[in-house]
Design a protein around this motif. Structure first.
Motif, PDB file in Angstrom:
ATOM      1  N   UNK A  87       0.814  -1.207   0.000  1.00  0.00           N
ATOM      2  CA  UNK A  87       0.000   0.000   0.000  1.00  0.00           C
ATOM      3  C   UNK A  87       0.850   1.260   0.000  1.00  0.00           C
ATOM      4  N   UNK A  88       2.105   1.153   0.421  1.00  0.00           N
ATOM      5  CA  UNK A  88       2.999   2.310   0.361  1.00  0.00           C
ATOM      6  C   UNK A  88       3.292   2.679  -1.094  1.00  0.00           C
ATOM      7  N   UNK A  89       3.336   1.682  -1.963  1.00  0.00           N
ATOM      8  CA  UNK A  89       3.613   1.911  -3.379  1.00  0.00           C
ATOM      9  C   UNK A  89       2.323   2.129  -4.164  1.00  0.00           C
ATOM     10  N   UNK A  90       1.219   1.536  -3.699  1.00  0.00           N
ATOM     11  CA  UNK A  90      -0.073   1.650  -4.371  1.00  0.00           C
ATOM     12  C   UNK A  90      -0.878   2.802  -3.773  1.00  0.00           C
ATOM     13  N   UNK A  91      -1.894   3.235  -4.512  1.00  0.00           N
ATOM     14  CA  UNK A  91      -2.728   4.357  -4.082  1.00  0.00           C
ATOM     15  C   UNK A  91      -4.201   4.013  -4.248  1.00  0.00           C
ATOM     16  N   UNK A  92      -5.067   4.488  -3.359  1.00  0.00           N
ATOM     17  CA  UNK A  92      -6.502   4.256  -3.510  1.00  0.00           C
ATOM     18  C   UNK A  92      -7.133   5.137  -4.592  1.00  0.00           C
TER      19      UNK A  92
END
Length: 471
Positions: free
Chosen positions: A155-160
């Motif tokens: 989730x640090x690399x991905x975004x909502x």
């Protein structure tokens, strides 16, 4: 003496020591995205910026002289992002078969313990496969994260939001902290012990002199013994032969709603349904190889004990139970009923208490617990009256929650993610990992390359069992 700010925890130390010979103790996953891949330079810069949120990913393990005291995390003065962020292309036709072969080869290589213990690969598909988007393979040593935290690191690399997320990053260049001399580190450790013993602070001394404190090691040992003998010993099977260093992977998937509905129809949980599907697929594997279906077969099932507010903390918060699986039962509905009754009983049993003792007293978790329990089973012959002979369990089945909503990598939507659960300890040639994401339930199957050459067939058995349960 408690953990210092840079010391590895006991669980992390155990994970490092677990890794030897053909046993690799890294976790990870294969993420598949829609659309065209980002330029590698853009991807690399994105990872570099987000590393500000996870400082340990620029740190390496430092062993102290003699390796008697716990190792510590230290900034890698030679940190080179290109050693960790990599770019590969799948040869044509660039389909999922080629992707799975690549993942197996990547996961067959142990991480270099002299450097920060992680890698991520941007994978471009060539040929017709390019129309199916692109992929990313993550590989992180268990000493850094557990199955739950691994999702949070992603989730640090991905975004909502497809447009990205303002995380308030400083954008400053990273500079490693100066390495402390070994004599300084040893002096600090001795000072910590001295303070504890001499009453500075007094509360620490009070805890040190508490009669219950020395019982931690005994409670840990008792917990392992109770957990190992909480179920009947199981015989070694075709998936419990000596394994090598090389791995292969396979995938399966269904919807979370379908699994919830199937579980609810039997008053069971999704985890019960996952175990029932796994049981049916294993039964089919034994049938396909024309070998006798074992009447005793158990899975080690990790469960998160992470508390609210700890979701983004690195480190381990997992407990385990040994769950007997009814492979001998031919009826799928009856398998689910039996498994639900078994897990409900185990959660209230001495096995659950034993697992809690292990966690509370030692902080040790899978793969550490699995290795120790495996060792207990192997050591059963000379002490057969104390612990069971043969094996305490046959394989790991792990089910963890992922993001419930869509997430994005540089504007590209994540379509699917399949976890990688390591094969540990020896004589465990197959593992089953499951993760939920955005309404889907995704299986990651890992096998020893030689022992489980029919892993693709096993994935088909999993898919058939999913269809039978959810239709």
């Amino acid at each position: 003496m408690g953990d210092g700010p840079d010391q590895l925890s006991s669980a992390d130390m155990s994970s490092l020591l677990d890794e030897r010979g053909p046993i690799h103790v890294h976790v990870g996953g294969t993420a598949r995205f829609a659309g065209r891949p980002p330029r590698f330079g853009e991807f690399r810069e994105h990872v570099r910026e987000r590393l500000e949120l996870i400082p340990r990913f620029r740190r390496r393990v430092r062993w102290l002289p003699g390796r008697i005291l716990r190792a510590e995390w230290e900034d890698d003065p030679d940190f080179d992002l290109d050693r960790h962020v990599r770019h590969v292309a799948l040869p044509a036709p660039g389909g999922d078969a080629e992707l799975r072969d690549l993942v197996g080869r990547v996961m067959s290589e142990p991480l270099d313990q002299s450097r920060p213990l992680w890698q991520i690969y941007l994978v471009e598909r060539c040929g017709a496969g390019a129309e199916r988007g692109f992929a990313a393979i993550s590989k992180t040593h268990h000493a850094l994260v557990d199955g739950i935290s691994a999702i949070d690191v992603g989730a640090v690399i991905l975004d909502p939001d497809p447009g990205g997320t303002d995380l308030g990053l400083s954008g400053r260049d990273w500079r490693p902290r100066a390495q402390r001399r070994a004599d300084e580190v040893l002096a600090d450790r001795i000072l910590d012990a001295r303070r504890l013993l001499l009453g500075i602070p007094r509360e620490a001394a009070r805890r040190a002199l508490d009669p219950s404190t020395p019982q931690a090691a005994l409670r840990t040992a008792q917990g392992f013994l109770d957990l190992a003998r909480s179920t009947d010993p199981v015989p070694a099977t075709i998936i419990n032969e000596e394994i090598g260093r090389d791995r292969r992977v396979a995938f399966a998937a269904t919807t979370l709603a379908a699994m919830k509905a199937a579980a609810a129809a039997h008053g069971a949980t999704v985890n019960d349904a996952v175990l029932a599907v796994s049981t049916g697929a294993l039964r089919r594997l034994f049938e396909s190889r024309r070998v006798e279906i074992p009447d005793r077969f158990s899975a080690l099932v990790p469960m998160s004990i992470r508390k609210p507010g700890e979701e983004l903390e690195l480190g381990n918060r997992i407990t385990t139970l040994i769950v007997p699986l009814p492979l001998a039962e031919a009826d799928a509905d009856e398998r689910l009923r039996v498994i639900h009754a078994t897990t409900a009983r185990l959660k209230e049993s001495e096995a659950a208490r034993a697992a809690s003792l292990v966690i509370e007293a030692s902080g040790w978790v899978p793969p550490t617990v699995s290795r120790v329990l495996g060792s207990i089973g192997a050591a059963g012959r000379p002490v057969g009256r104390i612990v069971p002979q043969r094996l305490p369990w046959n394989l790991v089945v792990s089910n963890v929650p992922g993001p419930p909503m869509p997430v994005y990598l540089l504007g590209r939507r994540l379509e699917a993610i399949n976890p990688f659960v390591p094969l540990s300890p020896q004589r465990r040639a197959l593992s089953i990992g499951v993760i939920s994401y955005d309404g889907g339930l995704f299986f990651g199957l890992v096998g020893d390359r030689d022992r489980i050459a029919d892993l693709d067939a096993f994935a088909g058995f999993v898919q058939s069992e999913l269809a039978a349960l959810t239709d």
